[in-house]
Design a protein around this motif. Structure first.
Motif, PDB file in Angstrom:
ATOM      1  N   ARG A  65     -12.720  71.184 -26.286  1.00  0.00           N
ATOM      2  CA  ARG A  65     -11.500  71.368 -27.071  1.00  0.00           C
ATOM      3  C   ARG A  65     -11.856  71.846 -28.467  1.00  0.00           C
ATOM      4  N   LYS A  88      -8.453  76.959 -36.195  1.00  0.00           N
ATOM      5  CA  LYS A  88      -7.251  77.796 -36.156  1.00  0.00           C
ATOM      6  C   LYS A  88      -7.594  79.155 -35.525  1.00  0.00           C
ATOM      7  N   PRO A  89      -6.814  79.619 -34.527  1.00  0.00           N
ATOM      8  CA  PRO A  89      -7.121  80.910 -33.925  1.00  0.00           C
ATOM      9  C   PRO A  89      -6.989  82.043 -34.937  1.00  0.00           C
ATOM     10  N   VAL A 101      -7.174  77.816 -21.402  1.00  0.00           N
ATOM     11  CA  VAL A 101      -6.830  77.852 -22.829  1.00  0.00           C
ATOM     12  C   VAL A 101      -7.851  77.052 -23.630  1.00  0.00           C
ATOM     13  N   ASP A 102      -8.142  75.834 -23.161  1.00  0.00           N
ATOM     14  CA  ASP A 102      -9.041  74.942 -23.919  1.00  0.00           C
ATOM     15  C   ASP A 102     -10.483  75.430 -23.945  1.00  0.00           C
ATOM     16  N   LYS A 133      -8.909  79.691 -26.523  1.00  0.00           N
ATOM     17  CA  LYS A 133      -8.867  79.220 -27.921  1.00  0.00           C
ATOM     18  C   LYS A 133     -10.220  79.351 -28.620  1.00  0.00           C
ATOM     19  N   ALA A 159     -10.738  81.604 -31.900  1.00  0.00           N
ATOM     20  CA  ALA A 159     -11.262  80.961 -33.117  1.00  0.00           C
ATOM     21  C   ALA A 159     -12.493  81.702 -33.628  1.00  0.00           C
ATOM     22  N   THR A 217      -0.180  75.175 -22.577  1.00  0.00           N
ATOM     23  CA  THR A 217      -0.810  76.129 -23.510  1.00  0.00           C
ATOM     24  C   THR A 217      -0.994  75.533 -24.902  1.00  0.00           C
ATOM     25  N   LEU A 251       0.411  78.044 -27.309  1.00  0.00           N
ATOM     26  CA  LEU A 251      -0.282  79.298 -27.628  1.00  0.00           C
ATOM     27  C   LEU A 251       0.511  80.461 -26.998  1.00  0.00           C
TER      28      LEU A 251
END
Ligand SMILES: Nc1ncnc2c1ncn2[C@@H]1O[C@H](COP(=O)(O)OP(=O)(O)OP(=O)(O)O)[C@@H](O)[C@H]1O
Ligand SMILES: [Mg+2]
Length: 223
Positions: A3, A7-8, A85-86, A90, A94, A131, A134
């Motif tokens: 995880r 911040k993306p 996503v995790d 992401k 990032a 998500t 997201l």
């Protein structure tokens, strides 16, 4: 990768559309083109993108599978999405990468919502949960008449569980995608994928080029 709370900062582009509409072809071409523009690119797909999510994909597409209830199908897809996503999307965003994903949340709304008839609001809530809210920056919706898409698929790919669905199901999916595009015209651009491959490729590149100029000039990390 686990995880992340960073911040993306990268750009998240999704390619959507029905069976045989050109998503995979254009995802590949778009990634090549983005690299020529100096961007660091991650090409991925849904369902899939991690080991567990790819295993869920195999279960979902297996044409010899027992009958899968629409709700079961939705849970499996969303479980795969959360992993993706995790563990992949992401962290790449990032890291400042441009992520190009072949199918994402809009496919869930179009197939499980408009196609299978699951409650759209429930699905939306479940999808937000999967998500972590997201949302892609840009979504390219490849649109072809159902018969054209299915014919293109038959010519090249092995058949999966979804190819066995009636034409009426695929029509509902297609009009579902159109409804999503009407609701979010700033994010979703419809591309006429019945045109020649070269003409669609050119349309995609022009569109993404203009989008990058307007929204992300110089923001994404260069190679
Ligand atoms: N504009 C086009 N003109 C002619 N053939 C095309 C065009 N776009 C894609 N194709 C061909 O159609 C077939 C299906 O394309 P592709 O696999 O990219 O679609 P897809 O949307 O990823 O399909 P799927 O739903 O199966 O994932 C491929 O053989 C591809 O070369
Ligand atoms: Mg594909």
């Amino acid at each position: 990768m686990g995880r992340t709370s960073r911040k993306p900062t990268g750009i998240f582009i999704t390619l959507e559309g029905g069976e045989g509409s050109g998503k995979t072809t254009h995802a590949r071409r778009l990634c090549e083109w983005l690299r020529t523009q100096g961007l660091k690119v991650l090409h991925t797909r849904e369902p899939g993108g991690t080991l567990l999510a790819e295993q869920l994909r195999n279960l979902l597409l297996d044409k010899s599978a027992e009958t899968i209830a629409p709700e079961t199908e939705a849970w499996l897809i969303l479980a795969a999405r959360r992993q993706h996503v995790d563990h992949v999307i992401k962290p790449a965003l990032a890291d400042g990468m441009t992520v190009v994903c072949d199918r994402f949340s809009d496919s869930t709304m179009a197939y499980q919502g408009y196609g299978r008839g699951l409650d759209l609001r429930v699905l939306e809530t479940m999808n937000d949960w999967a998500t972590g809210k997201l949302v892609p920056h840009l979504t390219l919706l490849f649109d072809v008449p159902v018969a054209v898409g299915l014919r293109r698929r038959q010519q090249t790919s092995s058949q999966n569980r979804l190819d066995r669905e009636a034409k009426r199901f695929h029509e509902k999916v297609r009009s579902g995608f159109h409804a999503l595009a009407r609701r979010e015209p700033r994010r979703i651009t419809v591309i006429d994928s019945a045109q020649s491959l070269e003409s669609v490729t050119q349309t995609v590149e022009e569109l993404v080029m203009n989008w990058l100029k307007t929204h992300h000039a110089g923001k994404s990390r260069r190679r």
